[in-house]
Motif scaffolding. Structure first.
Motif, mmCIF file in Angstrom:
data_model
loop_
_atom_site.group_PDB
_atom_site.id
_atom_site.type_symbol
_atom_site.label_atom_id
_atom_site.label_comp_id
_atom_site.label_asym_id
_atom_site.label_seq_id
_atom_site.Cartn_x
_atom_site.Cartn_y
_atom_site.Cartn_z
ATOM 1 N N CYS A 1 0.901 -1.085 -0.007
ATOM 2 C CA CYS A 1 -0.099 -0.031 -0.065
ATOM 3 C C CYS A 1 1.023 1.076 0.014
ATOM 4 O O CYS A 1 2.026 1.326 0.605
ATOM 5 C CB CYS A 1 -0.817 0.030 1.194
ATOM 6 S SG CYS A 1 -2.135 -1.373 1.234
ATOM 7 N N GLY B 1 1.491 5.690 -0.036
ATOM 8 C CA GLY B 1 1.032 7.093 0.334
ATOM 9 C C GLY B 1 -0.156 7.034 1.346
ATOM 10 O O GLY B 1 0.407 6.680 2.463
ATOM 11 N N ASP B 2 -1.502 7.480 1.222
ATOM 12 C CA ASP B 2 -2.388 7.513 2.378
ATOM 13 C C ASP B 2 -3.262 6.564 2.371
ATOM 14 O O ASP B 2 -4.516 6.473 2.635
ATOM 15 C CB ASP B 2 -3.080 8.889 1.780
ATOM 16 C CG ASP B 2 -2.208 10.108 2.243
ATOM 17 O OD1 ASP B 2 -1.222 9.981 3.171
ATOM 18 O OD2 ASP B 2 -2.468 11.236 1.613
ATOM 19 N N ASP B 3 -3.043 5.344 1.785
ATOM 20 C CA ASP B 3 -3.860 4.133 1.874
ATOM 21 C C ASP B 3 -4.284 3.720 3.337
ATOM 22 O O ASP B 3 -3.433 3.899 4.310
ATOM 23 C CB ASP B 3 -3.284 2.747 1.267
ATOM 24 C CG ASP B 3 -3.175 3.007 -0.384
ATOM 25 O OD1 ASP B 3 -3.568 3.806 -0.793
ATOM 26 O OD2 ASP B 3 -2.814 1.848 -0.789
ATOM 27 N N GLN B 4 -5.493 3.341 3.409
ATOM 28 C CA GLN B 4 -5.795 2.841 4.719
ATOM 29 C C GLN B 4 -6.447 1.472 4.951
ATOM 30 O O GLN B 4 -6.530 1.013 3.804
ATOM 31 C CB GLN B 4 -6.973 3.763 5.090
ATOM 32 C CG GLN B 4 -6.566 5.296 5.572
ATOM 33 C CD GLN B 4 -7.774 6.026 5.588
ATOM 34 O OE1 GLN B 4 -8.826 5.886 5.387
ATOM 35 N NE2 GLN B 4 -7.575 7.228 6.358
ATOM 36 N N CYS C 1 -6.017 -3.063 2.451
ATOM 37 C CA CYS C 1 -5.544 -1.591 2.078
ATOM 38 C C CYS C 1 -6.047 -1.178 0.768
ATOM 39 O O CYS C 1 -6.201 -1.788 -0.012
ATOM 40 C CB CYS C 1 -3.976 -1.562 2.127
ATOM 41 S SG CYS C 1 -3.320 -2.428 3.738
ATOM 42 N N SER D 1 -6.900 2.991 -1.316
ATOM 43 C CA SER D 1 -7.171 4.480 -1.163
ATOM 44 C C SER D 1 -8.669 4.727 -0.650
ATOM 45 O O SER D 1 -8.885 5.855 -0.292
ATOM 46 C CB SER D 1 -6.688 5.319 -2.377
ATOM 47 O OG SER D 1 -7.557 4.644 -3.472
ATOM 48 N N ASP E 1 -4.399 0.698 10.139
ATOM 49 C CA ASP E 1 -3.960 1.780 9.280
ATOM 50 C C ASP E 1 -2.217 1.404 8.815
ATOM 51 O O ASP E 1 -1.789 1.286 7.898
ATOM 52 C CB ASP E 1 -4.159 3.056 9.212
ATOM 53 C CG ASP E 1 -5.634 3.246 8.794
ATOM 54 O OD1 ASP E 1 -6.280 2.692 8.371
ATOM 55 O OD2 ASP E 1 -6.014 4.465 9.175
ATOM 56 N N GLU F 1 1.132 0.892 5.659
ATOM 57 C CA GLU F 1 2.312 1.635 5.412
ATOM 58 C C GLU F 1 3.303 0.892 4.364
ATOM 59 O O GLU F 1 3.407 -0.236 4.913
ATOM 60 C CB GLU F 1 2.922 2.372 6.693
ATOM 61 C CG GLU F 1 2.036 3.247 7.225
ATOM 62 C CD GLU F 1 2.711 3.579 8.632
ATOM 63 O OE1 GLU F 1 3.399 3.322 9.090
ATOM 64 O OE2 GLU F 1 1.759 4.401 9.452
#
Length: 101
Positions: A4, A6-9, A75, A77, A95, A99
């Motif tokens: 994942c 960037g800002d993936d959750q 994970c 976006s 989350d 990362e």
């Protein structure tokens, strides 16, 4: 690469994806020593509600066999992205699991 970025959750219930599992050593007992010695009742989600009577759920009862919990956490976006790509599992639902390595 299945990372994942960037800002993936982490999103729950990505049911289009295959189940991933978490090993749990959570067991019910009147004390941690009792749970670890008897392995009578697993409480895989770690809640006292899974136990009977006055017993409580204790983590890390490593003398007991592992029990697994199915998870559909992945994970992405967005939930739609996670459900469509199934790129990276985040079985604990955090989350931080999304990362990059």
């Amino acid at each position: 690469d299945a990372e994942c970025e960037g800002d993936d959750q982490c999103y729950a219930d990505a049911n289009s994806c295959p189940a991933n599992s978490i090993a749990s050593f959570n067991y019910c007992g009147s004390s941690w020593d009792h749970a670890d010695a008897t392995c009578d009742r697993a409480c895989p989600h770690g809640t006292d509600a899974e136990c009977e009577g006055d017993d409580q759920c204790y983590a890390d009862a490593n003398s007991c066999p592992a029990n697994s919990i199915a998870s559909f956490n992945y994970c992405g976006s967005s939930w739609d992205h996670a459900d469509a790509t199934c790129d990276r599992a985040c079985p604990h639902g955090t989350d931080a699991e999304c990362e990059g390595d």
